[in-house]
Design an enzyme around this catalytic site. Structure first.
Site, short mmCIF file in Angstrom:
data_model
loop_
_atom_site.label_atom_id
_atom_site.label_comp_id
_atom_site.label_asym_id
_atom_site.label_seq_id
_atom_site.Cartn_x
_atom_site.Cartn_y
_atom_site.Cartn_z
N ASP A 73 4.80 -20.26 16.22
CA ASP A 73 5.88 -19.28 16.14
C ASP A 73 7.15 -19.83 16.83
OD1 ASP A 73 6.68 -16.21 15.90
OD2 ASP A 73 7.15 -16.81 17.96
N VAL A 102 14.86 -15.14 14.79
CA VAL A 102 14.72 -15.82 16.09
C VAL A 102 15.02 -14.84 17.23
CG1 VAL A 102 15.51 -17.73 17.54
CG2 VAL A 102 15.44 -18.01 15.06
N LYS A 126 11.04 -21.16 15.34
CA LYS A 126 12.31 -20.70 15.91
C LYS A 126 13.13 -21.89 16.42
CE LYS A 126 10.19 -16.25 17.08
NZ LYS A 126 9.39 -15.54 18.09
N ARG A 182 0.85 -1.20 0.00
CA ARG A 182 0.00 0.00 0.00
C ARG A 182 0.89 1.25 0.00
NH1 ARG A 182 -2.70 -3.76 3.15
NH2 ARG A 182 -1.41 -3.17 4.93
N1 HSE Z 1 4.80 -13.00 18.06
C1 HSE Z 1 6.15 -13.19 18.49
C2 HSE Z 1 6.23 -13.12 19.99
C3 HSE Z 1 7.13 -12.21 17.93
O1 HSE Z 1 5.23 -12.93 20.68
O2 HSE Z 1 7.32 -13.30 20.51
C4 HSE Z 1 7.52 -12.52 16.53
O3 HSE Z 1 8.15 -13.75 16.43
#
Ligand code: HSE
Length: 429
Positions: free
Chosen positions: A202, A133, A206, A48
């Site tokens: 998430d 990470v 990592k 955007r």
């Molecule tokens: N959503 C992630 C966290 C941050 O709460 O640590 C991005 O990896």
């Protein structure tokens, strides 16, 4: 110092991209001195272009990310868009056109890191992703370079700030999961859809990246055993406290004792209050690395947010630019051990099991027999009885996860066991 600038393209200009732009434009003299040549932001691809972005030069904005990475004069592409496609194609195209890539994309690296590394090598460029990470915390470079001469046996970390915030609130206020999640959402830590964080996706991405680098092998997100924290209750937290523990959402990567495989997992676990990870509060991240010669190392800091993530991106940018100037590349993927990833059943750890049982003679002996039959040794038992029912908390010595699962399955078949209220692993001892 070289006067001809190195050209940098930025893909994505959200919270992190805006901070990257700000640092590149406001710290240009320092960056040039550290690199040995000035850097020039040559283009910023956004979806955007009309959105207001303070401090971002409007004339650099383009909606054509493909054309930007195909220009042929770009030295380094910074990718802070996220997700798998179109980013994978854009990164590959950047490599094909001679650019090194700095990415913050944990999902892509955890899904397809091996192929991307191979493409980078094929085209003689760098692929760096310190920001993927634990935000600002230097982890990838210490594991890949500083500890390259050591043997890492274990990586134990809090790598998701949202879930650490939720568990910290539950611990400090006695709140239940939903209440703590609501607070995390109100304060902007949790996303409107918190699934990736609270279900552990998430953290699993990592963990895959960390395990691969730590053990010089290939680990993808599909290799990581994952359990979310949505079923952690206020009672679990209270029970942990009684044991001198707290509950943390942990990413755990281990070399198995026989050295022939590794394991990688993400789940809530109790850890003793004396463990350094127990004192990691709010949305902070921390990673504990155990290496044979170095011993125990702790990395701590902000794991998310625009400026902290941009700090990690800029570190990679400087490294990639220095390599470009020297016409070389830095340390790439090291996967020579080819250690396979063992399933969760092969993990050995301790367990805290809460059972609701009938309070009558012989029940404790019956329960203890089931543990013995599966070769799971009991460390402590705590019982509290009320009106013919009792709650029984069993903490085991170290046992195979498969043996514990079989124990729990057998316990569920006993008439005297009304229910298995919770099972939680105990780590960090
Ligand atoms: N959503 C992630 C966290 C941050 O709460 O640590 C991005 O990896």
């Amino acid at each position: 110092m070289r006067t001809r600038p190195l050209k940098v393209a930025l893909l994505g200009c959200g919270v992190v991209g805006s901070e990257v732009t700000r640092i590149i434009t406001t710290q240009s003299d320092d960056l040039a001195a550290r690199i040995g040549a000035p850097i020039e932001l040559a283009g910023i691809a956004v979806r955007r272009p009309n959105r207001v972005r303070e401090g971002v030069p409007a004339e650099l904005l383009t909606t054509d990310a493909t054309a930007l990475v195909k220009r042929g004069d770009i030295d380094v592409v910074i990718e802070v868009i996220g997700g798998i496609e179109p980013v994978r194609t854009l990164i590959t195209t950047a490599f094909e056109h001679g650019a090194s890539v700095v990415s913050a994309n944990k999902a892509l690296l955890a899904a397809d890191g091996a192929n991307l590394h191979a493409k980078a090598v094929e085209h003689g460029v760098d692929l760096y992703y310190e920001a993927a990470v634990a935000g600002a915390i230097p982890l990838i470079r210490p594991l890949r370079e500083s500890l390259a001469g050591d043997k890492v046996n274990r990586v134990l970390g809090i790598v998701n700030g949202t879930t650490n915030f939720i568990l910290d609130k539950m611990d400090s206020t006695g709140a239940g999961y939903s209440e703590a999640l609501d607070e995390a959402t109100a304060l902007g830590y949790a996303e409107a859809d918190p699934t990736a964080d609270v279900e552990g996706f998430d953290a699993a991405a990592k963990a895959a990246i960390l395990a691969g680098i730590a053990f010089h092998t290939r680990v993808t997100i599909d290799d990581v055993h994952r359990e979310g924290l949505t079923e952690v209750t206020a009672a679990d937290i209270a029970s942990a406290k009684k044991m001198g523990c707290t509950v943390k959402m942990l990413a755990i990567c281990e070399r198995r004792p026989d050295g022939r495989s590794v394991t990688a997992r993400v789940h809530p676990a109790m850890i003793p209050l004396s463990h350094p990870l127990a004192s990691v509060r709010e949305a902070y991240n921390a990673v504990f690395v155990e290496a044979e010669a170095a011993g125990r190392l702790m990395f701590y800091g902000p794991g998310a947010g625009g400026a902290p993530t941009a700090s990690a991106v800029l570190g990679d940018l400087v490294a990639a630019c220095r390599n470009k100037l020297a016409a070389t590349t830095g340390a790439g993927e090291s996967a020579y051990t080819q250690l396979p990833v063992s399933p969760m059943g092969d993990v050995v750890t301790r367990y805290h099991i809460s059972l609701d049982v009938a309070d009558k003679p012989g029940v404790l002996a019956q329960v203890a027999t089931v543990f013995a039959e599966h070769d799971v040794s009991i460390d402590t038992v705590r019982q509290q009885g009320k009106d013919g029912e009792a709650s029984l908390v069993v903490v085991t010595h170290r046992a195979l996860d498969s043996a514990l699962s079989a124990t729990v399955a057998s316990l569920r078949t006993l008439d005297t066991v009304r229910g298995v209220a919770s099972i939680m692993r105990v780590e960090g001892e």
